[in-house]
Design a protein around this motif. Structure first.
Motif, mmCIF file in Angstrom:
data_model
loop_
_atom_site.group_PDB
_atom_site.id
_atom_site.type_symbol
_atom_site.label_atom_id
_atom_site.label_comp_id
_atom_site.label_asym_id
_atom_site.label_seq_id
_atom_site.Cartn_x
_atom_site.Cartn_y
_atom_site.Cartn_z
ATOM 1 N N ILE A 202 0.832 -1.203 0.000
ATOM 2 C CA ILE A 202 0.000 0.000 0.000
ATOM 3 C C ILE A 202 0.864 1.251 0.000
ATOM 4 N N ILE A 203 1.902 1.255 0.828
ATOM 5 C CA ILE A 203 2.800 2.418 0.891
ATOM 6 C C ILE A 203 3.544 2.595 -0.419
ATOM 7 N N ALA A 204 4.054 1.495 -0.974
ATOM 8 C CA ALA A 204 4.810 1.582 -2.229
ATOM 9 C C ALA A 204 3.940 2.130 -3.355
ATOM 10 N N GLU A 205 2.719 1.633 -3.454
ATOM 11 C CA GLU A 205 1.818 2.097 -4.506
ATOM 12 C C GLU A 205 1.405 3.545 -4.284
ATOM 13 N N SER A 206 1.248 3.949 -3.037
ATOM 14 C CA SER A 206 0.893 5.338 -2.728
ATOM 15 C C SER A 206 2.038 6.282 -3.076
ATOM 16 N N ILE A 207 3.272 5.862 -2.812
ATOM 17 C CA ILE A 207 4.433 6.671 -3.195
ATOM 18 C C ILE A 207 4.497 6.805 -4.706
ATOM 19 N N SER A 208 4.281 5.710 -5.409
ATOM 20 C CA SER A 208 4.315 5.746 -6.883
ATOM 21 C C SER A 208 3.267 6.705 -7.433
ATOM 22 N N LYS A 209 2.088 6.677 -6.852
ATOM 23 C CA LYS A 209 1.004 7.552 -7.305
ATOM 24 C C LYS A 209 1.310 9.018 -6.995
ATOM 25 N N THR A 210 1.862 9.272 -5.817
ATOM 26 C CA THR A 210 2.135 10.648 -5.383
ATOM 27 C C THR A 210 3.282 11.269 -6.156
ATOM 28 N N TYR A 211 4.347 10.502 -6.373
ATOM 29 C CA TYR A 211 5.560 11.058 -6.965
ATOM 30 C C TYR A 211 5.776 10.645 -8.419
ATOM 31 N N GLY A 212 4.859 9.855 -8.966
ATOM 32 C CA GLY A 212 4.970 9.485 -10.374
ATOM 33 C C GLY A 212 6.126 8.563 -10.678
ATOM 34 N N THR A 213 6.445 7.682 -9.731
ATOM 35 C CA THR A 213 7.539 6.734 -9.927
ATOM 36 C C THR A 213 7.011 5.315 -9.840
ATOM 37 N N GLY A 214 7.818 4.360 -10.260
ATOM 38 C CA GLY A 214 7.404 2.963 -10.211
ATOM 39 C C GLY A 214 7.724 2.332 -8.874
ATOM 40 N N ASN A 215 7.350 1.076 -8.730
ATOM 41 C CA ASN A 215 7.708 0.315 -7.531
ATOM 42 C C ASN A 215 7.852 -1.150 -7.895
ATOM 43 N N GLU A 216 8.596 -1.867 -7.076
ATOM 44 C CA GLU A 216 8.876 -3.275 -7.355
ATOM 45 C C GLU A 216 8.944 -4.049 -6.045
ATOM 46 N N ARG A 217 8.268 -5.182 -6.009
ATOM 47 C CA ARG A 217 8.403 -6.032 -4.831
ATOM 48 C C ARG A 217 9.696 -6.835 -4.952
ATOM 49 N N LEU A 218 10.539 -6.734 -3.923
ATOM 50 C CA LEU A 218 11.838 -7.393 -3.953
ATOM 51 C C LEU A 218 11.824 -8.751 -3.270
ATOM 52 N N ALA A 219 11.083 -8.852 -2.174
ATOM 53 C CA ALA A 219 11.100 -10.109 -1.420
ATOM 54 C C ALA A 219 9.935 -10.135 -0.441
ATOM 55 N N TRP A 220 9.524 -11.347 -0.096
ATOM 56 C CA TRP A 220 8.548 -11.533 0.985
ATOM 57 C C TRP A 220 8.878 -12.862 1.664
ATOM 58 N N LYS A 221 9.478 -12.758 2.824
ATOM 59 C CA LYS A 221 9.874 -13.933 3.591
ATOM 60 C C LYS A 221 9.413 -13.748 5.032
ATOM 61 N N ARG A 222 8.635 -14.683 5.530
ATOM 62 C CA ARG A 222 8.056 -14.565 6.865
ATOM 63 C C ARG A 222 7.283 -13.247 6.955
ATOM 64 N N GLU A 223 7.540 -12.464 8.014
ATOM 65 C CA GLU A 223 6.822 -11.194 8.179
ATOM 66 C C GLU A 223 7.443 -10.044 7.414
ATOM 67 N N TYR A 224 8.529 -10.302 6.693
ATOM 68 C CA TYR A 224 9.298 -9.246 6.053
ATOM 69 C C TYR A 224 8.965 -9.129 4.568
ATOM 70 N N CYS A 225 8.167 -8.123 4.227
ATOM 71 C CA CYS A 225 7.789 -7.856 2.838
ATOM 72 C C CYS A 225 8.432 -6.544 2.401
#
Length: 259
Positions: free
Chosen positions: A31-54
């Motif tokens: 949600i934060i990554a997508e909100s930053i992309s929308k606000t600042y006009g930049t992309g985002n990429e999911r790098l990893a999701w292991k246990r509780e760490y996304c």
């Protein structure tokens, strides 16, 4: 290049990021990554999701921003901060939710932490209890400016960080319905000391960053307050929405300072 064990990240795939936002909830990272992309006009990429760490990577004003969830509590937050520091992250901002204990603080307000009462155990593995859990002044300034810009009511002051959600915060809705003597009356005492809120990670994040010569800060959205134990879906949504809006707005000021 080897990945750090828990986060499953390495110094190459974070692409030189020096700033990390640390939500507790792994689903909040997206949600934060997508909100930053929308606000600042930049992309985002999911790098990893292991246990509780996304972890997601995005960009603001030409600077890479990492968003990594910490899970709940000090132990898991300490792992996130330590491993991110190993990868070169220098600035850490907890972006979480909180319960207010002062009557004048409302649902949806944000609290910008200057320092934290260390009711946790994880931070004592990095510095003795006498060591203060304090936020970096540049981060405090940036978070205040972000809240002002977003026109969100904010409060600046001391937070109490508890290792437990029920007992340590003297909640009445636990299974056992009994609070250990050491915690009986703690809320009233903290209120008299002008502590603003309870949450579970700030003292760990701030102790680790300050003791390691890094920059740490914390902003939380109020989703409940003392006397209103149940966290409703609407309260959670309001607190999270205001929190994310203020935190994202603060990045412009923070990147200006660090750039």
């Amino acid at each position: 290049m080897d990945n750090v064990y828990h986060l499953d990240l390495n110094s190459k795939n974070i692409q030189g990021a020096k700033i990390a936002l640390l939500p507790g909830d792994p689903f909040r990272s997206q949600i934060i990554a997508e909100s930053i992309s929308k606000t600042y006009g930049t992309g985002n990429e999911r790098l990893a999701w292991k246990r509780e760490y996304c972890s997601y990577l995005t960009e603001v004003s030409g600077q890479k921003i990492l968003i990594t969830s910490t899970g709940i509590g000090g132990p898991s937050a300490s792992i996130a901060v330590d491993e991110l520091a190993q990868l070169g992250i220098q600035t850490f901002i907890r972006v979480g939710t909180s319960g207010a204990i002062q009557e004048y603080i409302d649902i949806g307000d944000v609290i910008i932490t200057t320092g934290a009462v260390r009711l946790d155990g994880a931070s004592t593995h990095y510095a003795p209890i006498e060591y203060p859990a304090v936020a970096n002044h540049e981060i405090i300034y940036s978070l205040i400016e972000g809240a002002k810009y977003s026109r969100i009511k904010y409060h600046v002051g001391i937070t109490a960080s508890s290792d437990t959600f029920y007992q340590g915060e003297e909640r009445s809705d636990s299974f056992r319905k009994y609070t250990l003597r050491k915690f009986q009356g703690i809320t009233k005492e903290l209120q008299s000391l002008n502590v603003l809120n309870y949450e579970m990670e700030a003292s760990t994040v701030l102790t680790l960053t300050a003791s390691m010569g890094l920059k740490g800060g914390c902003i939380t959205g109020v989703v409940n307050k003392r006397g209103m134990e149940k966290i409703t879906e609407q309260c959670l949504k309001t607190g999270e929405t205001h929190l994310i809006k203020a935190a994202i707005a603060s990045l412009k000021y923070l990147t200006d300072l660090s750039g």
